[in-house]
Design an enzyme around this catalytic site. Sequence first.
Site, PDB file in Angstrom:
ATOM      1  N   HIS A  34      -4.885  -6.820   3.676  1.00 22.26           N
ATOM      2  CA  HIS A  34      -3.681  -7.218   4.423  1.00 22.26           C
ATOM      3  C   HIS A  34      -3.330  -6.094   5.399  1.00 22.26           C
ATOM      4  O   HIS A  34      -4.063  -5.094   5.489  1.00 22.26           O
ATOM      5  CB  HIS A  34      -2.536  -7.528   3.458  1.00 22.26           C
ATOM      6  CG  HIS A  34      -2.284  -6.435   2.448  1.00 22.26           C
ATOM      7  ND1 HIS A  34      -1.797  -5.198   2.792  1.00 22.26           N
ATOM      8  CD2 HIS A  34      -2.500  -6.382   1.102  1.00 22.26           C
ATOM      9  CE1 HIS A  34      -1.691  -4.448   1.722  1.00 22.26           C
ATOM     10  NE2 HIS A  34      -2.122  -5.134   0.677  1.00 22.26           N
ATOM     11  N   HIS A  37      -3.639  -2.397   4.320  1.00 21.70           N
ATOM     12  CA  HIS A  37      -4.989  -1.813   4.363  1.00 21.70           C
ATOM     13  C   HIS A  37      -5.398  -1.521   5.810  1.00 21.70           C
ATOM     14  O   HIS A  37      -6.004  -0.493   6.097  1.00 21.70           O
ATOM     15  CB  HIS A  37      -6.009  -2.783   3.758  1.00 21.70           C
ATOM     16  CG  HIS A  37      -5.760  -3.140   2.319  1.00 21.70           C
ATOM     17  ND1 HIS A  37      -5.350  -4.389   1.922  1.00 21.70           N
ATOM     18  CD2 HIS A  37      -5.869  -2.407   1.180  1.00 21.70           C
ATOM     19  CE1 HIS A  37      -5.225  -4.427   0.606  1.00 21.70           C
ATOM     20  NE2 HIS A  37      -5.528  -3.240   0.121  1.00 21.70           N
ATOM     21  N   GLN A  61      -9.642   0.389 -14.130  1.00 23.57           N
ATOM     22  CA  GLN A  61      -8.216   0.646 -13.946  1.00 23.57           C
ATOM     23  C   GLN A  61      -7.330  -0.515 -14.427  1.00 23.57           C
ATOM     24  O   GLN A  61      -6.123  -0.475 -14.262  1.00 23.57           O
ATOM     25  CB  GLN A  61      -7.887   1.041 -12.501  1.00 23.57           C
ATOM     26  CG  GLN A  61      -8.033  -0.056 -11.486  1.00 23.57           C
ATOM     27  CD  GLN A  61      -7.949   0.493 -10.064  1.00 23.57           C
ATOM     28  OE1 GLN A  61      -8.838   1.214  -9.608  1.00 23.57           O
ATOM     29  NE2 GLN A  61      -6.886   0.181  -9.357  1.00 23.57           N
ATOM     30  N   GLY A 147      -2.316   4.801   0.560  1.00 22.56           N
ATOM     31  CA  GLY A 147      -1.010   4.308   0.978  1.00 22.56           C
ATOM     32  C   GLY A 147       0.134   4.927   0.190  1.00 22.56           C
ATOM     33  O   GLY A 147       0.023   5.109  -1.027  1.00 22.56           O
ATOM     34  N   SER A 185       1.245  -6.566  -0.256  1.00 16.09           N
ATOM     35  CA  SER A 185       0.401  -6.319  -1.426  1.00 16.09           C
ATOM     36  C   SER A 185      -0.531  -7.515  -1.610  1.00 16.09           C
ATOM     37  O   SER A 185      -0.137  -8.662  -1.340  1.00 16.09           O
ATOM     38  CB  SER A 185       1.291  -6.151  -2.663  1.00 16.09           C
ATOM     39  OG  SER A 185       0.524  -6.309  -3.838  1.00 16.09           O
ATOM     40  N   ARG A 187      -1.271  -8.780  -4.276  1.00 12.33           N
ATOM     41  CA  ARG A 187      -0.685  -9.630  -5.326  1.00 12.33           C
ATOM     42  C   ARG A 187       0.435 -10.523  -4.791  1.00 12.33           C
ATOM     43  O   ARG A 187       0.841 -11.457  -5.481  1.00 12.33           O
ATOM     44  CB  ARG A 187      -0.173  -8.775  -6.486  1.00 12.33           C
ATOM     45  CG  ARG A 187      -1.296  -8.168  -7.333  1.00 12.33           C
ATOM     46  CD  ARG A 187      -0.750  -7.466  -8.568  1.00 12.33           C
ATOM     47  NE  ARG A 187      -1.799  -7.038  -9.490  1.00 12.33           N
ATOM     48  CZ  ARG A 187      -2.302  -5.798  -9.548  1.00 12.33           C
ATOM     49  NH1 ARG A 187      -1.854  -4.864  -8.724  1.00 12.33           N
ATOM     50  NH2 ARG A 187      -3.235  -5.497 -10.431  1.00 12.33           N
TER      51      ARG A 187
HETATM   52  P1  AMP Z   1      -5.433  -1.730  -3.166  1.00  9.94           P
HETATM   53  O1  AMP Z   1      -6.435  -2.594  -2.485  1.00  9.94           O
HETATM   54  O2  AMP Z   1      -4.184  -2.446  -3.562  1.00  9.94           O
HETATM   55  O3  AMP Z   1      -6.030  -0.909  -4.289  1.00  9.94           O
HETATM   56  O4  AMP Z   1      -4.949  -0.676  -2.093  1.00  9.94           O
HETATM   57  C1  AMP Z   1      -5.868   0.116  -1.385  1.00  9.94           C
HETATM   58  C2  AMP Z   1      -5.112   1.164  -0.624  1.00  9.94           C
HETATM   59  O5  AMP Z   1      -4.218   0.518   0.296  1.00  9.94           O
HETATM   60  C3  AMP Z   1      -4.250   2.074  -1.503  1.00  9.94           C
HETATM   61  O6  AMP Z   1      -4.319   3.402  -1.023  1.00  9.94           O
HETATM   62  C4  AMP Z   1      -2.881   1.498  -1.331  1.00  9.94           C
HETATM   63  O7  AMP Z   1      -1.846   2.447  -1.533  1.00  9.94           O
HETATM   64  C5  AMP Z   1      -2.924   1.051   0.116  1.00  9.94           C
HETATM   65  N1  AMP Z   1      -1.909   0.023   0.362  1.00  9.94           N
HETATM   66  C6  AMP Z   1      -1.710  -1.116  -0.348  1.00  9.94           C
HETATM   67  N2  AMP Z   1      -0.650  -1.800   0.136  1.00  9.94           N
HETATM   68  C7  AMP Z   1      -0.164  -1.068   1.170  1.00  9.94           C
HETATM   69  C8  AMP Z   1       0.930  -1.237   2.077  1.00  9.94           C
HETATM   70  N3  AMP Z   1       1.736  -2.278   2.003  1.00  9.94           N
HETATM   71  N4  AMP Z   1       1.130  -0.301   3.027  1.00  9.94           N
HETATM   72  C9  AMP Z   1       0.299   0.787   3.092  1.00  9.94           C
HETATM   73  N5  AMP Z   1      -0.740   1.006   2.266  1.00  9.94           N
HETATM   74  C10 AMP Z   1      -0.978   0.098   1.318  1.00  9.94           C
END
Ligand code: AMP
Length: 286
Positions: A34, A37, A61, A147, A185, A187
Amino acid sequence: MKVINDIKPMQEISEFLRRSGLKIGLVPTMGFLHEGHVGLMINAKDDCDIVIASIFVNPTQFSPNEDFNQYPRDFLRDFYICKNAGVDYIFYPDATAMYGDDYKTFVNVTDISNVCEGVYRPTHFQGVTTVVLKLLNITKPHAAYFGQKDAQQSIILTKMIADLNIDVEMKIVETIREENGLAKSSRNTFLSDEDKESASILFKTLNLGKTKILENDFDDKQGLIKKLKSNIETNSPKAVLQYIAITDNKLMKDIDDIKNYKGEILISLASFFGKTRLIDNILFKK
Ligand code: AMP
């Protein structure tokens, strides 16, 4: 853009790029991408010559009662998002490539991994630190992008990189939000439109906490947390809050004497909306 599934070829490509004098940026993700990312990818693109995005829903995890199987996945969609964001390589391994079948080694950042998220997800951060260290060893980046959305994760990874003398620059990128303030997110795809509206109370409440602290408009920490909890519960009856914590941004230690505290303050929280667990935070300086 190329997709690499195996570890050895990824290591060889990264080694070649490094030797060619190119700066590599890594964006680790679990896919179902999204704008949050994409924000990381754009930052990486600005700083680096080559951007590698990893897409791996990391089983270590998730605990057995969590949503590993339900976690949303759509590689084709992710492929085009990466392409449009200027990613050069997608590292897309499967669990066998990453862990084989006799995996034994885990990295653990003590203490910080046991508070806040760690109370509700006791083995989560050990899985995160382990997979990130593996991804750093596989993609050999000069800089890695994470993030602020996952504040505790960023704090723990920063500590791991410092404590283990890992030669990589840690970049933490601001949280990207929906118009109503809800943090983007993967989710969120499980939330109805009504839930998404209702879940915007989380960021509104974090802002309320920040304002109250900056304006000294509270008696003590317990009273402030109670007020924030009731703000969520009264405005959004569907929210089932797990915690609200007010901590520093280095070791996630509780700040008890908020009124006399000087420095960065992190308010973080987690709440269920139905079966979907959301986290968010706000970071500010006092
Ligand atoms: P994930 O795919 O949820 O494991 O997230 C991958 C990376 O993207 C992690 O470093 C998260 O902190 C970052 N991330 C997820 N959502 C956001 C957001 N809304 N804004 C900025 N970074 C994000």
